[in-house]
Design an enzyme around this catalytic site. Structure first.
Site, PDB file in Angstrom:
ATOM      1  N   HIS A 124      55.422  44.497 105.207  1.00  0.00           N
ATOM      2  CA  HIS A 124      55.327  43.652 106.401  1.00  0.00           C
ATOM      3  C   HIS A 124      54.042  42.828 106.415  1.00  0.00           C
ATOM      4  O   HIS A 124      53.901  41.910 107.235  1.00  0.00           O
ATOM      5  CB  HIS A 124      55.394  44.530 107.653  1.00  0.00           C
ATOM      6  CG  HIS A 124      56.003  43.855 108.838  1.00  0.00           C
ATOM      7  ND1 HIS A 124      56.317  42.518 108.867  1.00  0.00           N
ATOM      8  CD2 HIS A 124      56.354  44.338 110.066  1.00  0.00           C
ATOM      9  CE1 HIS A 124      56.831  42.198 110.042  1.00  0.00           C
ATOM     10  NE2 HIS A 124      56.862  43.283 110.793  1.00  0.00           N
TER      11      HIS A 124
ATOM     12  N   ASP B  78      57.737  38.586 106.948  1.00  0.00           N
ATOM     13  CA  ASP B  78      58.026  38.715 108.377  1.00  0.00           C
ATOM     14  C   ASP B  78      59.423  39.288 108.586  1.00  0.00           C
ATOM     15  O   ASP B  78      60.290  39.202 107.705  1.00  0.00           O
ATOM     16  CB  ASP B  78      57.923  37.351 109.061  1.00  0.00           C
ATOM     17  CG  ASP B  78      56.498  36.817 109.077  1.00  0.00           C
ATOM     18  OD1 ASP B  78      55.562  37.643 109.095  1.00  0.00           O
ATOM     19  OD2 ASP B  78      56.328  35.581 109.066  1.00  0.00           O
TER      20      ASP B  78
END
Length: 400
Positions: free
Chosen positions: A371, A375
């Site tokens: 992450h 995204d």
């Protein structure tokens, strides 16, 4: 001075190894290219062969020792290899006592001539190595030979079993192999370093199953390899990586490195542990080339013959837990990669199609991603693209 036995080059960035097993002892006669020992790196087990004829002089590093590339681990007294068992010398026979003919016996396979991984497989399955035909160099037994023997039909037992063995110990302590320690460390490092998140989707496999069923025989006849589902997923993954470049990128210090090539790692389970050989430039391959490459790498993995080059690099990985019956999982990223696609078991489920209840072959897919670089929207879009292509496989064939 004897000829040195040294640790060979182990591949890019690999500097250390562990001596898994010596097959010769001091004083043993050896011939050029005869197997001396096996060394185990973080990823593969490699054979070290004799550089000349002669006898083993001194063994400097014993089984289990950690060694470095180029380090001397023993030496050979160079010269003609001679038999080490003097008792085998022929003795003269008297004319009045004819020697009775003997039926030649098949030489027994000594346990110390088996590779550690092969010996482990033989022992665990209570097999007699003398009943296994070796196809390796000089007739040595490979893991593939053991697996083939295990899968072969066995004749009915003709005699009663011996008395029951004593109860086994309830606890067995086994030293971790270098490969297993590396797997453990890398997986933990992945969790400690990356911000791992997993997103899911599901795929209706109806059309791709129908397409494969229609053309699999013709495909195999023309290309000499079976048409599986992995080639469809590899091609779909590449298209998704092109659409979402961040999934094919990695973090290097303060930089993001976007890769404009597609080397796809395919996870393969072996007796020693999980390995991820790499399909190089998969975007330049057709379905047949992908299937042949994956099949060849999987066989090398099962036989313990992968090279460091087979395992190095990789920009993205695919793990198919479905072959073991997994319905859903959260795969762990193979660092420094930023994502891994998890495939799972296809099973019939009740779904709603255009307002109607139908039974369809469905598969859950998972994307574990870092992450820090990817995204949530990109991760979801990545899986949606794969879903779209597998549910409409003609788009893969037409490059749409």
């Amino acid at each position: 001075m004897g000829v040195k036995i040294i640790v060979p080059s182990l591949g890019e960035s690999v500097t250390e190894a562990t001596i898994a097993k010596w097959y010769k002892k001091e004083g043993d006669a050896v011939k050029t290219d005869e197997l001396l020992l096996e060394i185990e790196t973080e990823k593969v087990t490699l054979e070290v062969n004799s550089p000349c004829n002669g006898t083993i002089g001194k063994i400097i590093k014993a089984d289990g020792a950690n060694v470095a590339v180029g380090e001397e681990i023993g030496d050979i007294n160079e010269g003609e290899a001679v038999a080490t068992n003097s008792n085998e010398a022929a003795k003269p026979q008297t004319a009045s006592q004819p020697v009775p003919e003997k039926v030649p016996k098949k030489p027994a396979v000594a346990n110390n001539t088996l590779a550690p991984s092969v010996q482990k497989l033989v022992t665990e399955n209570k097999l007699d190595p003398n009943n296994i035909k070796g196809t390796g160099k000089d007739g040595r037994i490979t893991k593939g030979d053991v697996l083939e023997t295990m899968n072969a039909p066995t004749p009915a037992a003709t005699s009663t079993t011996s008395s029951a063995k004593a109860s086994e110990e309830r606890v067995e302590r086994v030293r971790m192999s270098r490969l297993r320690k590396t797997i453990a460390q890398r997986l933990k490092d992945s969790q400690n370093t990356a911000a791992i998140l997993t997103t899911f989707n599901e795929i209706d496999m109806s059309k791709v199953i129908a397409l494969r069923g229609k053309y699999k025989d013709e495909f195999e006849k023309k290309h000499g390899v079976k048409l599986g589902f992995m080639s469809f997923f590899v091609r779909a993954t590449i298209e998704a990586l092109k659409l979402i470049p961040s999934v094919n990128a990695e973090i290097d210090g303060d930089d993001l490195v976007y890769k404009n090539y597609y080397d796809i790692g395919v996870a393969v389970g072996t007796e020693q542990g999980l390995v991820v050989p790499v399909v190089r430039d998969a975007d330049k391959m057709g379905f047949a080339d992908i299937e042949k490459t994956i099949g060849g790498l999987a066989k090398k993995a099962r036989d313990g013959k992968l090279s460091m080059a087979d395992l190095s690099g990789g920009t993205f990985s695919i793990s198919n837990g479905g072959v073991y019956g997994s319905l859903l999982s959260t795969p762990i990223i193979n660092p420094p990669q930023s994502g891994i696609l998890g495939l799972h078991k296809t099973e019939e489920r009740v779904v709603a199609i255009d307002g109607k209840i139908e039974i369809r072959p469905m598969m859950y897919i998972a994307l574990s991603y870092d992450h820090r670089i990817i995204d949530g929207k990109e991760a979801v879009s990545f899986l949606v693209k794969i879903k779209e292509l597998i549910e409409s496989p003609e788009k893969l064939l037409l490059n749409l």
